[in-house]
Design an enzyme around this catalytic site. Structure first.
Site, mmCIF file in Angstrom:
data_model
loop_
_atom_site.group_PDB
_atom_site.id
_atom_site.type_symbol
_atom_site.label_atom_id
_atom_site.label_comp_id
_atom_site.label_asym_id
_atom_site.label_seq_id
_atom_site.Cartn_x
_atom_site.Cartn_y
_atom_site.Cartn_z
ATOM 1 N N GLU A 81 29.503 53.423 45.732
ATOM 2 C CA GLU A 81 30.191 53.113 46.853
ATOM 3 C C GLU A 81 31.721 53.135 47.081
ATOM 4 O O GLU A 81 32.806 53.770 47.593
ATOM 5 C CB GLU A 81 29.583 51.929 47.805
ATOM 6 C CG GLU A 81 30.752 50.970 49.055
ATOM 7 C CD GLU A 81 29.866 49.893 49.749
ATOM 8 O OE1 GLU A 81 30.406 50.111 50.497
ATOM 9 O OE2 GLU A 81 29.357 49.359 49.231
ATOM 10 N N GLN A 82 31.955 52.165 44.941
ATOM 11 C CA GLN A 82 33.306 52.424 45.621
ATOM 12 C C GLN A 82 33.573 53.624 45.651
ATOM 13 O O GLN A 82 35.249 53.815 45.018
ATOM 14 C CB GLN A 82 33.462 51.780 43.785
ATOM 15 C CG GLN A 82 35.001 51.248 43.329
ATOM 16 C CD GLN A 82 35.646 50.663 44.513
ATOM 17 O OE1 GLN A 82 35.626 49.570 44.842
ATOM 18 N NE2 GLN A 82 36.862 50.537 44.353
ATOM 19 N N ALA B 74 40.227 50.330 43.663
ATOM 20 C CA ALA B 74 39.902 51.072 42.275
ATOM 21 C C ALA B 74 38.974 51.950 41.674
ATOM 22 O O ALA B 74 38.258 52.103 42.819
ATOM 23 C CB ALA B 74 39.691 49.604 41.191
ATOM 24 N N SER C 3 36.196 48.294 39.339
ATOM 25 C CA SER C 3 36.728 47.631 40.526
ATOM 26 C C SER C 3 35.663 46.362 40.064
ATOM 27 O O SER C 3 34.579 46.160 40.095
ATOM 28 C CB SER C 3 35.995 47.934 41.929
ATOM 29 O OG SER C 3 35.544 47.153 43.086
ATOM 30 N N HIS D 110 34.643 44.285 42.419
ATOM 31 C CA HIS D 110 33.766 44.400 43.424
ATOM 32 C C HIS D 110 32.383 44.402 42.792
ATOM 33 O O HIS D 110 31.542 44.249 44.142
ATOM 34 C CB HIS D 110 33.954 45.643 44.687
ATOM 35 C CG HIS D 110 35.031 44.428 45.724
ATOM 36 N ND1 HIS D 110 35.185 43.530 46.623
ATOM 37 C CD2 HIS D 110 35.940 44.855 46.017
ATOM 38 C CE1 HIS D 110 35.656 43.140 47.059
ATOM 39 N NE2 HIS D 110 37.154 44.121 46.129
ATOM 40 N N ASP E 61 36.706 40.580 49.863
ATOM 41 C CA ASP E 61 37.971 40.234 50.079
ATOM 42 C C ASP E 61 37.836 39.447 51.838
ATOM 43 O O ASP E 61 36.670 40.052 51.920
ATOM 44 C CB ASP E 61 38.188 41.852 50.776
ATOM 45 C CG ASP E 61 38.979 42.984 48.958
ATOM 46 O OD1 ASP E 61 39.205 42.306 48.290
ATOM 47 O OD2 ASP E 61 38.339 43.995 49.998
ATOM 48 N N GLU F 45 47.207 41.344 46.068
ATOM 49 C CA GLU F 45 46.100 41.870 47.310
ATOM 50 C C GLU F 45 46.142 39.764 48.018
ATOM 51 O O GLU F 45 45.132 39.663 47.388
ATOM 52 C CB GLU F 45 45.116 42.337 46.620
ATOM 53 C CG GLU F 45 45.505 43.845 46.695
ATOM 54 C CD GLU F 45 43.726 44.698 46.793
ATOM 55 O OE1 GLU F 45 42.501 43.758 46.495
ATOM 56 O OE2 GLU F 45 44.043 46.042 46.199
ATOM 57 N N TRP G 128 44.252 39.129 50.145
ATOM 58 C CA TRP G 128 43.085 39.666 50.474
ATOM 59 C C TRP G 128 41.856 38.727 50.128
ATOM 60 O O TRP G 128 40.977 38.765 50.541
ATOM 61 C CB TRP G 128 42.692 40.165 51.743
ATOM 62 C CG TRP G 128 42.950 41.518 51.285
ATOM 63 C CD1 TRP G 128 41.888 41.975 50.403
ATOM 64 C CD2 TRP G 128 44.647 42.357 51.177
ATOM 65 N NE1 TRP G 128 42.492 43.233 49.858
ATOM 66 C CE2 TRP G 128 43.633 43.671 50.288
ATOM 67 C CE3 TRP G 128 45.417 42.041 51.449
ATOM 68 C CZ2 TRP G 128 45.080 44.492 50.037
ATOM 69 C CZ3 TRP G 128 46.192 42.892 51.629
ATOM 70 C CH2 TRP G 128 45.747 44.440 50.263
ATOM 71 N N HIS G 129 42.538 39.584 48.461
ATOM 72 C CA HIS G 129 41.398 39.399 47.610
ATOM 73 C C HIS G 129 41.114 38.619 46.993
ATOM 74 O O HIS G 129 42.409 37.946 45.717
ATOM 75 C CB HIS G 129 41.778 40.861 46.424
ATOM 76 C CG HIS G 129 40.290 40.957 45.518
ATOM 77 N ND1 HIS G 129 40.139 42.092 46.037
ATOM 78 C CD2 HIS G 129 40.704 40.423 44.393
ATOM 79 C CE1 HIS G 129 39.088 42.120 44.998
ATOM 80 N NE2 HIS G 129 38.890 41.828 43.775
#
Length: 192
Positions: free
Chosen positions: A68-69, A90, A95, A97, A104, A154, A156-157
């Site tokens: 997905e990344q 990233a 990442s 994530h 996020d 960021e 939001w992260h």
């Protein structure tokens, strides 16, 4: 299982092991596709409950697989260009994530940008930001830390690092790179 809540993941420190999906849980009941590591999800739910007005903040993205990344990276490069992608997305394995420890968030709105969601420094979003360290979360990419993190600001992260680490980082104004380096330095001094 992601036992090291201080794991540093970035372009210089790629994630070597992929997260075991069995250690992930739904972070938001009404967003079943947004997954986090168990402890991080529990802390996030407690934080949102304690600040109230939970429906005003929505998840945009939690855990992501390596595939997905990769797709997000390729799609962003195709749609917005390589310069934009380097600032906000990233590379695969780089990442946070992929650890299940990053989320996020956005202010609840009709249209939410997946790459750069709105998470203002006012209202309930600011209340979340201020309370986050007491629940183990830090705003991971502060604008003033861009030279250190290599990532554009960021707001939001958020990244789960656990307490007391999050509280110390917030109090001292440190990003994860600085905190990990300082801990490493202190550990080396102890062993001398």
């Amino acid at each position: 299982m992601m036992e090291d809540y201080l794991v540093l993941v970035n372009a210089e420190h790629p994630l070597r092991v992929q997260m075991d999906k069995t250690d992930l849980v739904c972070a938001f009941d009404d967003h079943p596709g947004v997954l986090l590591e168990r402890t991080a999800a529990k802390a996030l739910r407690a934080l949102l409950t304690d600040i109230g007005n939970r429906d005003s903040i929505v998840p945009v993205s939690g855990w992501r697989s390596r595939e997905e990344q990769k797709k997000i990276w390729e799609d962003t490069v195709a749609e917005k260009g390589i310069a934009f992608a380097r600032k906000y997305v990233a590379l695969p394995a780089c990442s946070e994530h992929e650890t299940g420890l990053a989320i996020d968030l956005a202010a609840n709105a009709q249209d939410i940008d997946f790459i750069c969601p709105e998470f203002p420094r006012s209202g309930i979003c600011q209340k979340f930001r201020e309370a986050a360290p007491y629940y183990g979360f830090v705003e991971r990419y502060a604008k003033e830390k861009e030279p250190v993190t290599g990532i554009s600001g960021e707001p939001w992260h958020f990244r789960y690092v656990g307490t007391p680490h999050s509280e110390i980082m917030a109090r001292k104004g440190m990003c994860l790179e600085e905190y990990v380096e300082r801990r490493r330095y202190c550990e080396e001094r102890k062993t001398r």
